[in-house]
Each structure stands twice: as structure tokens, then as C-alpha cells.
Design a protein around this motif. Structure first.
Motif, PDB file in Angstrom:
ATOM      1  N   GLU A  93      38.276  41.075  43.349  1.00  0.00           N
ATOM      2  CA  GLU A  93      38.798  42.476  43.503  1.00  0.00           C
ATOM      3  C   GLU A  93      37.666  43.669  42.695  1.00  0.00           C
ATOM      4  O   GLU A  93      37.957  45.111  43.468  1.00  0.00           O
ATOM      5  CB  GLU A  93      40.141  42.346  43.265  1.00  0.00           C
ATOM      6  CG  GLU A  93      40.469  42.602  41.870  1.00  0.00           C
ATOM      7  CD  GLU A  93      42.011  42.571  41.576  1.00  0.00           C
ATOM      8  OE1 GLU A  93      42.248  43.462  40.081  1.00  0.00           O
ATOM      9  OE2 GLU A  93      42.444  42.241  42.451  1.00  0.00           O
ATOM     10  N   GLN A 123      37.156  39.364  49.820  1.00  0.00           N
ATOM     11  CA  GLN A 123      37.009  41.008  49.421  1.00  0.00           C
ATOM     12  C   GLN A 123      35.835  41.574  48.913  1.00  0.00           C
ATOM     13  O   GLN A 123      35.577  43.023  49.564  1.00  0.00           O
ATOM     14  CB  GLN A 123      38.164  40.796  47.934  1.00  0.00           C
ATOM     15  CG  GLN A 123      39.710  40.940  48.274  1.00  0.00           C
ATOM     16  CD  GLN A 123      40.440  41.334  47.110  1.00  0.00           C
ATOM     17  OE1 GLN A 123      39.910  40.207  46.070  1.00  0.00           O
ATOM     18  NE2 GLN A 123      41.288  42.388  46.846  1.00  0.00           N
ATOM     19  N   ASP A 145      42.970  43.240  54.576  1.00  0.00           N
ATOM     20  CA  ASP A 145      41.629  44.004  54.649  1.00  0.00           C
ATOM     21  C   ASP A 145      40.581  43.320  55.147  1.00  0.00           C
ATOM     22  O   ASP A 145      39.226  44.073  55.642  1.00  0.00           O
ATOM     23  CB  ASP A 145      40.630  43.228  53.052  1.00  0.00           C
ATOM     24  CG  ASP A 145      41.399  43.390  51.927  1.00  0.00           C
ATOM     25  OD1 ASP A 145      41.308  45.004  50.932  1.00  0.00           O
ATOM     26  OD2 ASP A 145      42.947  42.685  51.575  1.00  0.00           O
TER      27      ASP A 145
END
Length: 193
Positions: A93, A123, A145
Motif C-alpha cells: 500500500e 496493489q 483495485d
């Protein structure tokens, strides 16, 4: 089999199993694996987190081992590596905010080199913009995502892996046996027993 040079992108609170197991397994079959973290050098450590599935709405998180890096991020040249591994945990992240991380991922995607990502590792793929038109598994919470990045999220059991060309992905560490085996196939690794 020619041994491959494999780059692993990690950061603090990477998932413990998702960094330790592939790091060791890929070396055990003869590959060279360099684990790097933005703003850290060889010999530095990253903290890991153990994510477990205990019946809650999401995984639980506990402190893991400290993991020693064996290469220096600032010295990485993506063209020197044959493949890329992106473990999950909390690291993806924020390492996806590092432009060099994204450039590294784009290099592997553009060169069609093998890429293995597990859990939240997708991610980083999404942030790098390399999922357009691709199918990809990930931890279910990362599915949006993947889809927003132009990919197609593949919802599979947590112990399964998915292959789309050079891209090998899985939802979480219970998939290690299949994820690593499929990655070795994409790498062209032959194991003689």
C-alpha cells in the motif's frame, strides 16, 4: 536450467510467509533472489507481519520475524533481473507510492518478464498501470483495485494460483505450493529429483 536473477520488492510489514517462503524456495532451486526495500540497503531489515485467517471478517495481524535485505534498493537496475516477485502484507500500500518501484514494475511488464504477486502485491501492479487487459488474482479486498486499473479480478480459493501469460498471482499465502510451482513453470525452472 540457467539460474535466474529474481528481484523481490518488499517493505516494512510485508507478510511474513509471503516474503520468507518464496525467498527461500526460489534460492533452494538455484535462483538468485535479491530482496530490496525503498530507502534501505543490503543488511538492513524490514519488519514483517503474520496475517492469519481465524474466522473474522478479514485477516488478523501479528508481529512476524525481522527479514534481512540482501541488496540495496538505490543500486537496483531492473534490466539486470529475469523476474520479479511482489509479496503482500501492508508494504504494497505504501511502496506503490515510490516512483522507482512503479518504474521497476513497468520494466518487467513491458519486457514480458515473469512477475509473481500475491495477496496485496496486486496493489503495486495496479498503481504501476500494468493490469490493463490482464486477469489477476489477489486478496479479495484488492479486487476493486485490479478492476479499476483495467484488469479483471479473478476470485479463486485462497489456496489456488492464477496464470495470465507472464503474470502469476494468488490470493494469499495458503496458495504458496501452487503459486510457487506455477511461477517456476513460467520461469522455465526444471527440478531434477
Amino acid at each position: 536450467m540457467a539460474a535466474k536473477n529474481i528481484l523481490m520488492l518488499v517493505g516494512d510489514y510485508v507478510e511474513d510467509y509471503e516474503v520468507m517462503v518464496p525467498f527461500q524456495a526460489l534460492q533452494a532451486v538455484g535462483h538468485t533472489v535479491h530482496a530490496v526495500c525503498p530507502d534501505k540497503k543490503a543488511g538492513d531489515k524490514v519488519r514483517t507481519a503474520v496475517h492469519d485467517f481465524e474466522g473474522d471478517q478479514t485477516y488478523s495481524e501479528k508481529p512476524g520475524h525481522n527479514f534481512a535485505l540482501n541488496a540495496t534498493f538505490a543500486e537496483v537496475r531492473a534490466e539486470d533481473y529475469d523476474a520479479l516477485v511482489i509479496p503482500g502484507g501492508r508494504a504494497p500500500e505504501y511502496i506503490r507510492l515510490n516512483e522507482k518501484v512503479l518504474d521497476i514494475v513497468r520494466h518487467f511488464a513491458a519486457a514480458n518478464k515473469p512477475i509473481a504477486a500475491i495477496c496485496h502485491g496486486a496493489q503495486v501492479l495496479a498503481a504501476a498501470g500494468v493490469l490493463e487487459g490482464r486477469s489477476c488474482s489477489a486478496y479479495p479486498a484488492v479486487g476493486p483495485d485490479v478492476n479499476r486499473a483495467g484488469g479483471r479480478y479473478v476470485d479463486i480459493p485462497s489456496n489456488k494460483a492464477h496464470v495470465d501469460g507472464n503474470l502469476v498471482t494468488a490470493p494469499a499465502w495458503p496458495a504458496h505450493p501452487e503459486w510457487i510451482a506455477k511461477f517456476l513453470q513460467v520461469l522455465g525452472t526444471r527440478i531434477e529429483l
